[in-house]
Enzyme design. Structure first.
Site: not given
Ligand code: DGJ
Length: 734
Positions: A444, A477-481, A549
């Site tokens: 990404r 909201k702690w995201d990791m992609n 998602d």
């Protein structure tokens, strides 16, 4: 209750609620596994040793005793190289290159309560009388390796938490090649192996297959627990089902690469083990240093898979999740991601918040795209400064306008990542995971910051803390992609490069610990491209997670049902989104979308200003209903009724701890013309109570609801759903 030691037989008996787990120090100090399952009377009739007979090709560590081989002994923490050919729980390399190790019992302690696990997430107790812990010290004389095996038996739950601490008590360097958290030997192989597998947007589908000779395993080599496999397996007895029979659950409290395996050997015994994935892992232990494995939570159920799930739910909800929000009802949120993606301004967001406020929503969450020059996913991760073109008044102004509408304000961040196109990367190109002279693969369009480095972790804590202090933020909201590639650290010497991925997890855990402790009022939700890190390790720091998602209601039935095998509904973020759905293109009614999302932590993720009038009124009703029943969804007992993995009907229900309140949801996939009559049997009620349907007053006995059930409505159209709320009626006054 608790843990006892029978000195004469050298048997440890751990009692956890209705469970017994027994181990014995046998010949020459080896530690044997005796029993795990339904509670038995203490020690006396358990003092058996498996296979006390000569077996061809099973060698003997004591040449004078041909009856004894580790190859046939059920063991607690098996090593490799001296007669046991099955998978070891650990392997250590000495300076002379040898990888053989031979642990023997040295000492033990029984403690009240449960000690903390240094630097790692773990289950805990609030009072010492909630559990007892056994620590067994094992020693290998030749290498100086000392291993402390830890077992916590919970007083009121059929759960045992296991871990191991490996200490270099010798005077030479030791290299750990494998250090699993737990290993359990079963005397038979009459089980199915159940696990939760899938992919991005298709997480945690239930997979079940019979054990067979050889090894069956699931693992992650991705540097995260992953969308593909959850760190959990269960052995399901051949006669067990959702409500009956024996099930053994194994779950790892860890968020990085892991392995969980079941090995069926030549005598049809089964060894289940799990822990950090030994693939591409090693750890150098200097004299005096120690290594703590993550914790494995073992749950026994003789009430089928459902009984196992409810034990995990109770334990994880109350003694894994922590903080101010653990016992508080969670707010209904509106998230702007699928509503606007990167294309928004303060004014357009406030319009959505305005609608949300009128519908009764309680929290507005600003997702990706608010910082740097982030108008798509090609840049700016690391530059955590509000984009003034989109948000002219900054975060503070937006947050205040949202709060003026009566909503709390929440924010998305992705702190572990950096875009090559960012000021942070230009200033610190060595701050990401990489290997000198090799390319840096992107996922990404982003790179993974090197959280094995203390300076990088310190910088993240500072940058994110500054953001969180800059505005009235109530939720994150702690995201990791993306997953890890080219795993290496500029800060580690060559002999420690294979420590990088686990050091990353330790760094991440420290970062999350410091930030969540500094902002205790903030409700944190973890996310990893949806459910790519939906694991107990993350839940220790952040009490809820974005489940997937995939917001399509039909797909969500499988995802949420599968997730519920281990994780309580209160941990599952579940949103109503627009149709046609952005992940599947499917159109489902607002009613069904709402009923699916109300079965977790309800949220909305669509442009509320574009709702049709009829959808708007359905949403308003849903929100009001959710406020009436969310204490059941979030803190009640969860029962699965009809599985989405079987046919086109799905159902589940929630029961309050005192059994007086009930919420049931039923979903129909494709409509069937002139279908057979259907009824739905409920579970977990008090058979002696009368329950009234809240909306109609119609009354049923608890026994009746469980044995005869409720009639299923005939619903025209695909993707229909129905819900029922019941309340127990007070007994008439005498
Ligand atoms: C992945 C998350 O799962 C989504 O919900 C959203 O936050 C995007 N990232 C934003 O980039």
């Amino acid at each position: 209750m608790g843990i006892t030691y029978d000195e004469s037989q050298k048997v440890f008996h751990l009692e956890a609620n209705n469970t017994s787990y027994c181990l014995q120090v046998v010949k020459d100090g080896y530690l044997a596994h005796l029993h795990w399952g339904k509670r038995t009377r203490p020690a006396d009739d358990l003092c058996r040793m498996a296979f006390p007979m000569i077996r061809a090709f099973s060698p003997n560590p004591d040449p004078a005793d041909m009856m004894f081989s580790l190859d046939t002994l059920p063991r607690e923490y098996p090593g490799y190289g001296n007669t046991d050919f099955r998978h070891p729980a650990y392997q250590v390399q000495m300076e002379n290159g040898s990888t053989v190790c031979d642990l023997r019992y040295h000492a033990h302690r029984i403690l009240a309560g449960k000690p903390k696990l240094g630097g790692l997430p773990a289950t805990y107790v609030e009072r010492d009388d909630e559990a007892q812990t056994l620590e067994v010290e094992m020693v290998d004389e030749v290498s100086g390796l000392k291993v402390i095996l830890s077992y916590t038996a919970f007083e009121h739950l059929n759960a045992i938490a296991r871990s191991a601490r490996l200490v270099n008590a010798g005077d030479q360097k030791l290299r750990l090649l494998r250090a699993l958290s737990a290993s359990v030997d079963f005397n038979d192989a009459d089980y199915d192996l159940l696990h939760l597998s899938g992919s991005w947007a298709r997480e945690r589908h239930i997979v079940c297959r019979p054990l067979a000779p050889g090894e069956q395993s699931i693992e992650s080599r991705r540097g995260a627990s992953s969308h593909q496999h959850n760190p959990f397996v269960a052995l399901v007895g051949k006669t067990a089902d959702e409500d009956h029979g024996e099930v053994y659950g194994f779950c790892l409290v860890y968020s990085g690469s892991f392995v969980a395996q079941a090995e069926v050997d030549q005598y049809a015994t089964t060894r289940v083990s799990l822990g950090i994935n030994p693939f591409d892992f090693s750890w150098l232990l200097e004299p005096g240093e120690s290594f703590q494995t993550p914790e494995a939570v073992l749950v026994y159920s003789d009430e089928g898979l459902g009984g196992m799930s409810r034990t995990y739910h109770r334990l994880y909800r109350a003694r894994l999740c922590r903080g101010e929000h653990r016992d508080k009802e969670r707010p209904i949120l509106i998230n702007n991601w699928e509503a606007t993606y990167f294309n928004f301004t303060t004014d357009s967001l406030v319009k959505i918040a305005q609608e949300a406020s009128e519908l009764g929503i309680e929290l507005f969450v600003l997702d990706d795209g608010w910082f740097g020059k982030r108008n798509d996913d090609t840049g700016s991760l690391g530059d955590w400064v509000a984009n003034r073109e989109k948000l002219p008044g900054g975060l503070g102004d937006l947050a205040n306008r949202v709060r003026d509408l009566g909503l709390q304000f929440g924010l998305w961040v992705e702190p572990e990542m950096v875009s090559p196109n960012s000021n942070l990367y230009r200033a610190h190109p060595d701050w990401c995971l990489h290997i000198p002279e090799r390319g840096r693969s992107t996922g990404r369009n982003q790179l993974v910051l090197d959280l094995s480095r203390q300076d990088v972790c310190d910088a993240i804590v500072k940058i994110i803390s500054d953001v969180l202090a800059s505005a009235p933020i109530s939720y994150v909201k702690w995201d990791m992609n993306r997953y890890m590639t080219e795993i290496g650290s500029a800060a580690l010497p060559p002999e420690r490069q294979r420590e990088t991925a686990h050091r990353y997890m330790l760094g991440l855990y420290r970062v999350m610990d410091e930030i969540t402790a500094a902002f205790p009022h903030i409700l944190f939700e973890s996310c990893a491209g949806g459910g790519g890190r939906f694991d107990p390790g993350m839940l220790y720091y952040m009490p809820q997670a974005w489940t997937s998602d995939n917001t399509d209601a039909v797909e969500r039935l499988k995802i949420q049902y599968g997730t519920s095998v281990v994780y309580p509904p209160i941990t599952m973020g579940a949103h109503v989104s627009a149709t046609p759905n952005h992940q599947t293109g499917r159109t489902t009614p607002m009613q069904m979308r709402g009923h699916v999302a109300m079965s977790g932590n309800l949220g909305y993720e669509l442009d509320l200003t574009k709702l049709e009038r009829s959808e708007r009124s359905v949403a308003k009703r849903q929100i009001a209903t959710y406020k009436e029943i969310r204490h059941l969804v979030q803190f009640g007992d969860f029962y699965r009724l009809l599985s989405p993995f079987e046919d086109g009907h799905v159902a589940w229900m929630f029961v309050s701890p005192d059994k007086r309140e009930v919420f049931v949801a039923y979903f129909q996939m494709l409509v069937e013309p002139n279908p057979p009559l259907g009824s739905l049997r409920l579970k977990g009620l008090d058979p002696n109570l009368d329950y009234a349907i809240v909306r109609t007053g119609q009354t049923f006995g608890g026994d009746e609801l469980m044995s005869a059930g409720i009639d299923l409505p005939y619903m025209l159209g695909d993707f229909q759903s129905a819900i029922w709320q019941f309340k127990a009626k007070d007994a008439p006054e005498e």
